[in-house]
Design an enzyme around this catalytic site. Sequence first.
Site, short mmCIF file in Angstrom:
data_model
loop_
_atom_site.label_atom_id
_atom_site.label_comp_id
_atom_site.label_asym_id
_atom_site.label_seq_id
_atom_site.Cartn_x
_atom_site.Cartn_y
_atom_site.Cartn_z
N CYS A 1 45.35 23.09 -12.74
CA CYS A 1 46.30 23.49 -13.76
C CYS A 1 46.91 24.84 -13.39
O CYS A 1 46.37 25.59 -12.57
CB CYS A 1 45.60 23.61 -15.11
SG CYS A 1 44.85 22.07 -15.66
N GLY B 1 50.15 21.26 -11.14
CA GLY B 1 49.98 20.20 -12.14
C GLY B 1 51.30 19.57 -12.52
O GLY B 1 52.24 20.28 -12.87
N ASN C 1 42.58 26.69 -17.40
CA ASN C 1 42.50 26.18 -16.04
C ASN C 1 41.07 26.29 -15.59
O ASN C 1 40.52 27.39 -15.56
CB ASN C 1 43.42 26.99 -15.11
CG ASN C 1 43.24 26.60 -13.66
OD1 ASN C 1 42.84 25.49 -13.35
ND2 ASN C 1 43.55 27.52 -12.77
N GLY C 2 40.46 25.15 -15.24
CA GLY C 2 39.07 25.18 -14.79
C GLY C 2 38.29 24.04 -15.39
O GLY C 2 38.86 23.05 -15.86
N TYR D 1 44.12 24.64 0.31
CA TYR D 1 45.07 23.59 -0.09
C TYR D 1 45.88 23.89 -1.34
O TYR D 1 47.09 23.64 -1.36
CB TYR D 1 44.32 22.28 -0.29
CG TYR D 1 45.17 21.20 -0.91
CD1 TYR D 1 46.06 20.47 -0.13
CD2 TYR D 1 45.11 20.92 -2.27
CE1 TYR D 1 46.87 19.49 -0.69
CE2 TYR D 1 45.91 19.94 -2.84
CZ TYR D 1 46.79 19.23 -2.05
OH TYR D 1 47.58 18.27 -2.60
#
Lengths: 473, 473, 473, 473
Positions: free
Chosen positions: A10, A36, A110-111, A253
């Site tokens: 995210c 996202g 986010n996570g 990445y």
Amino acid sequence: MGPFDKKEECGLFAVFGRPDAAQLTYQGLYALQHRGQESAGIATSDGEVIRTHVGMGLVGEVFGEQELARLTGHMAIGHVRYSTTGSSDIRNAQPLTVEYSRGPVSVAHNGNLINARLLRDEYEAYGHIFQTSSDTEIIVALLAKPSHVAKPDPLGHVLGHLQGAFCLLFLFPDRIEAARDPFGIRPLVIGRTGDGTWCVASETCALDLIDAEYIRQVEPGEIVTLDRRGMTSRFFCPPHIVTPAKCVFEHVYFADPSSTVFDENVHQVRKRLGMRLAEEAPADADIVVAIPDSGRSAAMGYSFRSGIPLERGFVRNHYVGRTFIKPSAQDRTSAVKMKLTVIRQSVDGRRLVVVDDSIVRGTTTKGKIQALRRAGAREVHMRVSCPPIRHPCFYGVDFPTQEELIAHNRSVEDICKFLDVDSLAYISLEGMLSCVNDAAEHHCTACWSGRYPIPTDFTVSKFSLERNQLQMF
Amino acid sequence: MGPFDKKEECGLFAVFGRPDAAQLTYQGLYALQHRGQESAGIATSDGEVIRTHVGMGLVGEVFGEQELARLTGHMAIGHVRYSTTGSSDIRNAQPLTVEYSRGPVSVAHNGNLINARLLRDEYEAYGHIFQTSSDTEIIVALLAKPSHVAKPDPLGHVLGHLQGAFCLLFLFPDRIEAARDPFGIRPLVIGRTGDGTWCVASETCALDLIDAEYIRQVEPGEIVTLDRRGMTSRFFCPPHIVTPAKCVFEHVYFADPSSTVFDENVHQVRKRLGMRLAEEAPADADIVVAIPDSGRSAAMGYSFRSGIPLERGFVRNHYVGRTFIKPSAQDRTSAVKMKLTVIRQSVDGRRLVVVDDSIVRGTTTKGKIQALRRAGAREVHMRVSCPPIRHPCFYGVDFPTQEELIAHNRSVEDICKFLDVDSLAYISLEGMLSCVNDAAEHHCTACWSGRYPIPTDFTVSKFSLERNQLQMF
Amino acid sequence: MGPFDKKEECGLFAVFGRPDAAQLTYQGLYALQHRGQESAGIATSDGEVIRTHVGMGLVGEVFGEQELARLTGHMAIGHVRYSTTGSSDIRNAQPLTVEYSRGPVSVAHNGNLINARLLRDEYEAYGHIFQTSSDTEIIVALLAKPSHVAKPDPLGHVLGHLQGAFCLLFLFPDRIEAARDPFGIRPLVIGRTGDGTWCVASETCALDLIDAEYIRQVEPGEIVTLDRRGMTSRFFCPPHIVTPAKCVFEHVYFADPSSTVFDENVHQVRKRLGMRLAEEAPADADIVVAIPDSGRSAAMGYSFRSGIPLERGFVRNHYVGRTFIKPSAQDRTSAVKMKLTVIRQSVDGRRLVVVDDSIVRGTTTKGKIQALRRAGAREVHMRVSCPPIRHPCFYGVDFPTQEELIAHNRSVEDICKFLDVDSLAYISLEGMLSCVNDAAEHHCTACWSGRYPIPTDFTVSKFSLERNQLQMF
Amino acid sequence: MGPFDKKEECGLFAVFGRPDAAQLTYQGLYALQHRGQESAGIATSDGEVIRTHVGMGLVGEVFGEQELARLTGHMAIGHVRYSTTGSSDIRNAQPLTVEYSRGPVSVAHNGNLINARLLRDEYEAYGHIFQTSSDTEIIVALLAKPSHVAKPDPLGHVLGHLQGAFCLLFLFPDRIEAARDPFGIRPLVIGRTGDGTWCVASETCALDLIDAEYIRQVEPGEIVTLDRRGMTSRFFCPPHIVTPAKCVFEHVYFADPSSTVFDENVHQVRKRLGMRLAEEAPADADIVVAIPDSGRSAAMGYSFRSGIPLERGFVRNHYVGRTFIKPSAQDRTSAVKMKLTVIRQSVDGRRLVVVDDSIVRGTTTKGKIQALRRAGAREVHMRVSCPPIRHPCFYGVDFPTQEELIAHNRSVEDICKFLDVDSLAYISLEGMLSCVNDAAEHHCTACWSGRYPIPTDFTVSKFSLERNQLQMF
């Protein structure tokens, strides 16, 4: 590695003190779209009322001028959510805005929490209802708990209950609070525009887009408050009592090559990974070819260090949309072909070093190798700028199940055969860690090493949350 | 009265024991579309998993073959929601599906709770969070409360806490429960198809569409359970201890003319209202003209009793959609003109009795009268088949604010002048009540008489719920 | 007769001399929407440039504020086209705008040419290409022919070549020309607004909507020109040398009840048809029930003359959209049920006279009769306000093929059995013609009598045009 | 050069003899999407009936499974059309399918006729009507001319009348004919799949996608026929009597890097252009940076020859869609920023050679340079792999008007100042031509040199066609 291989994370953005807060957040989310593509949302506050708009799809699809115009207020938080295959539930889209005893609050996350199931069971026992399958709803339930509300710093108190990886944005009617977990697993940065406006973002590329200066990271365990006094800070977990566990995969990445993540530029780290890979795993070849776009920086590094010329082997089709009709069910490699075309004259008769950032399932990589073979590549030496991925991530990376990982229970030789390449080499774990500035032990390497920095009760993994009995679509 | 004048209610449908439960529910909602056009939703259960799909718009827009195909399961509940102008929040769409300590549950609601704000404040104090501004979320919060869960009949216990008007459908993984408030304010009926399948609906027109036989009403204070044992019943409030307060407005305006509501056919009641109106307020006129479509049945009754021939004065445009561009801002009456065309030859030079079911704001009525005048009507005698609406409804009818009601603080003479008609008469309250079979005191007449059957603390009306600080769109 | 039974015609509207010409045309088309729902289009001219927008769907779907804003110019023509099942080719949408040697021209057409195939073959032999399967393209090809362009009155000359039914609007950069075929088969009227603006429309209901006064019909064989000089007239075919052949079906079914067609109000004609039907075919019954909406006026007349009370037997569902999912393939009558609900209490145990305007295929009529039977109707006496339809129309009514007409090669007794009614009667041809003011021989009765007013070479019927080898969708 | 700078060309694809002809064409068009994004279309034939579907937008948006399923037939032609800003007229979308005296035919066109206006005026004088503003309609009008139809080879005869650049596909019910103009300005190639199916495409990248082998080019002046006999050939213009005039801009910018155009790989040509540029215009710099994506191949060549390391200076945002809201009107450079992010760490404090393929208007180039400056670039040396573009193209490249070309009437020094770069150099015309294999005089260099290979009457340029008085949208 390509977009078919794994779900992505995210992205978060927040800004305080500008009449065009929603517009700036729209731009910030735009720059974070790579984190996202499933849903996007923005919540704003004018000091009293919180307004929220969320929708399925890309930022540019969810928001038009009309939606932005209605998001009035001088502060805003925004969120883009990773793409999934099966679910498209608008109720899981964020920011999640609720009302509790202290009024409204909006949250973006986010996570991944590793104690989500435990907390949820506990709260359901207390009589709570849950409308989504996301961790985020649990976080606001914690915040609403009367005993927490009564604390001197309710938010700091609540954050102490969370285990796992989290970067969080809270929009209260009068302020924004941004927090990062004590391990600092996911990135979160602070920026400031020329007119003194403070903002927070997952990556610096969002700051660049709105011409904000990168000030510093939100520190692990820190809560940063943006309100009319400017930017202030406190720690819900004292600094330095927890060893950081920064996710190396952000560098490998996830993050945008232009971003500064964990205080290092992503592209430069990737180039170093390529250089190190060239040292660890040289190859006797004519040209170095990158898998677009994820392998491009590492391939540049490999070429630079090895002296083997870099050549374009693939052209990426920029018009592959989501409405694409697959040629046929049996032709599994066709999806790869629609996205990437081989430049035959670059590879025909040549010995190639093919560089990618990672291999997850292996199927799309195999498709690309086959395309190079068909175009006449004489030898293919595959080089990968991270070690074999063999373990699940409990901190926010949505790898497929462990069984689907090509490197799970397979030796490099087996993978080499599967991919049908002349040689295959991964960078070593030590080699990879030598390419980032901070100490090796300050990183999370769980997906490669199996060493999880946060003690995890594997029987209550994140996957169990998906076993609930709600299906909304 | 026309669709611009007031918001409409909600419609409910439930069916148990058919593999095509979602499809039947789709058809049932279709027949109930007149009760709500803002959003539509269906939840199904296959005995374990509850699947939900909701969307903004008409039933035919929200559901396609794909959506219905995904709603597997042999039981289903469905909901259509009234249309509003400002808000289009998908989060308020129903059925609302949540997970609590006993697993998943889905709820659909028609009506309005008068103690919603009180309950909500109480639950927020206990630490609850609320994601919508609907009463329904409070009902499931009550259901999830640990002390309630522990009761022998948690649902019956919870329903006892609710004050106001409610017809409720609960979908548990293994059963459907349908309940009606002790005053029986809103209608809810039970039907059975030829193959023995039980269903529940707001009106009998939904039963007709699926060829189900009308069995009986759900009684005030009753809970009806549909499960594999068939249909069973219990009372959460003993029958006959509360005086019924059936909403007469269901007969006057809401319900479909073909429906049987409170065990009487709506069209026949409306015809009787027209006949009574002719007796109470005769007029010396050439023809009787109905305001389409709401005034048609009453006009037929007026003509029958008065002997004045019924004539078509208006033609309704069946293609007025929601995307219509209004001709211009200043031309307020144009919207009326786009929907209704006057048949000039029917009215030119004639003395008209114009019959409508009710007058709310008065503006659209005035537009229609003006159109008749322009077409040459010599005299216009307005007759209304319900008394002047002067008081707010706290039980589910979304009238405009009291100040916007044309009859608020205005005499009939004033309204007559405002409408510019030669005479104006409303049916009397007694007259109206004489047209329904049951005793006068078994009905709610609050909007006309100001006598509210349920003791209401007006300081915590439903409107206060809308004062919350969330805006989602 | 219902919307499933047959295709409908087209509607035309034109206005000259107003800055909001496109907006007025939008409203005019809105009022004419019942004449065609497949496509809609408007072309405007500012004196030099012709701008066109066409689209598939309803007027309100094709045009938004943006489209109207771009259609600048003080004159406009508009078109709505009938709905078809198989084809949805945007290229057939009108107005058709082309460029020829004299500049641009835009054309809109209502009707059907019987020499279209002949003209088309001839023009193809001359080297013309055709991009659509519509007659309209042939008309502009005729206009562009050099020998025609050279005539003193090219348009008048061209119209003389056309055989069949046509009302035509031509938008040239500086003027509008409106023409009607010498037989006057389809209606076309002239109106004027309070500020002196001239307009032309298929029916007067479009004039009413924009508050224009009905001036007169465009006469058979007349060309009416709207330009800066006002309205002027000429005849391309001298008046009175051709016997008029006005389409009675416009009165029976097509036109809006509020419209004045062929100088008579449609609703009044239909009422007279019902009265005459009561005289010709009385019935011993309790109530008269109309098939909504097409049978309502005639049913009112039947009730008035027979003294049998009018009762509502059906309620129409106003929310049946085009996205409706049919319940199942085998259940053929369900589509009828979704549109119409029977009021059981109106018909149960009663002897009914059921009145409709016409029966085409008979299948939907049968479905409605069955619904009345299931609701308990004791006797059903079907009365139809036009004679049996037995012959194809070559002048613009899209009946199904002759074989699909229920009355083709079937006696009234056979149809009575098919419909399963207790008695069936159609109005007589003479009876029907006695209900319109003009002489019987001034009407086209071909679909009932087989007497075609225009000599037709049946080997080149309109259907042959559809045999061409283009399929666009 | 970026997508904002100029319109792009069209792409063609054809295949004969496969039941999935439409599906293969869909894939072929997909690979050619870079040649046109405004509209897409496919026409198929089953030997008798021609079916066509066209739509506005990308191939993946215009075609779904349903549309492809309806395009039955064993042969197909397809077309993608360049994007324009003002117009979105579906009538200009191709293939254009018409009916003429010999039956139906469908045509797809890439290029521009310079005698279009003359031919059109001539045909209008003969009585033709035109419904579009495209050249293609004129071509089919020529084909339909009776004197042409009577020729032994009507198509060959007609092609002889056309002046300008054209690659054309004709779908007749029984065959496909593909033709290329005698100058061979635009590319067109022949391929064959493993099962012997013949196909034709604008570029070889479309052959690669469907696994077809590249056989050869369609020769200038050649007509290639695909029918049940296989592939046959004839010449409508004898080979070698006209000097070829291949468009160098196909190599410089248009074509896909993976394609073989004019029998040379595009990427390799671009790399040679970069190498030659490094020889002609060396720079004292630290790194070479490409403008993505058009400058990447040339930058690679420049780096290779100069020895200056290639570095990534920009990251391209892959999610910039067409619904993007521009940040604000005054901030002209923001659109550039939304598409490209600078990698600050790559350029900060460095001296850059920035390589792009071309500069058209100069405004977007300037925006990119400014972004590099803001990121700390110490010196910027701009190098362009084609000469200054100073003249309009009459053969299919939609440059802006001559006045908008930055190099029109401006010296390189002036442009250098405008762009605010430290040095600016273009490749020389001779240098550019030395990088392609064929003789310099076999190419069209008009946009750089002003030397037009086909005698052009500039008073009747293509732009005059757009002066017509039709506007459809």
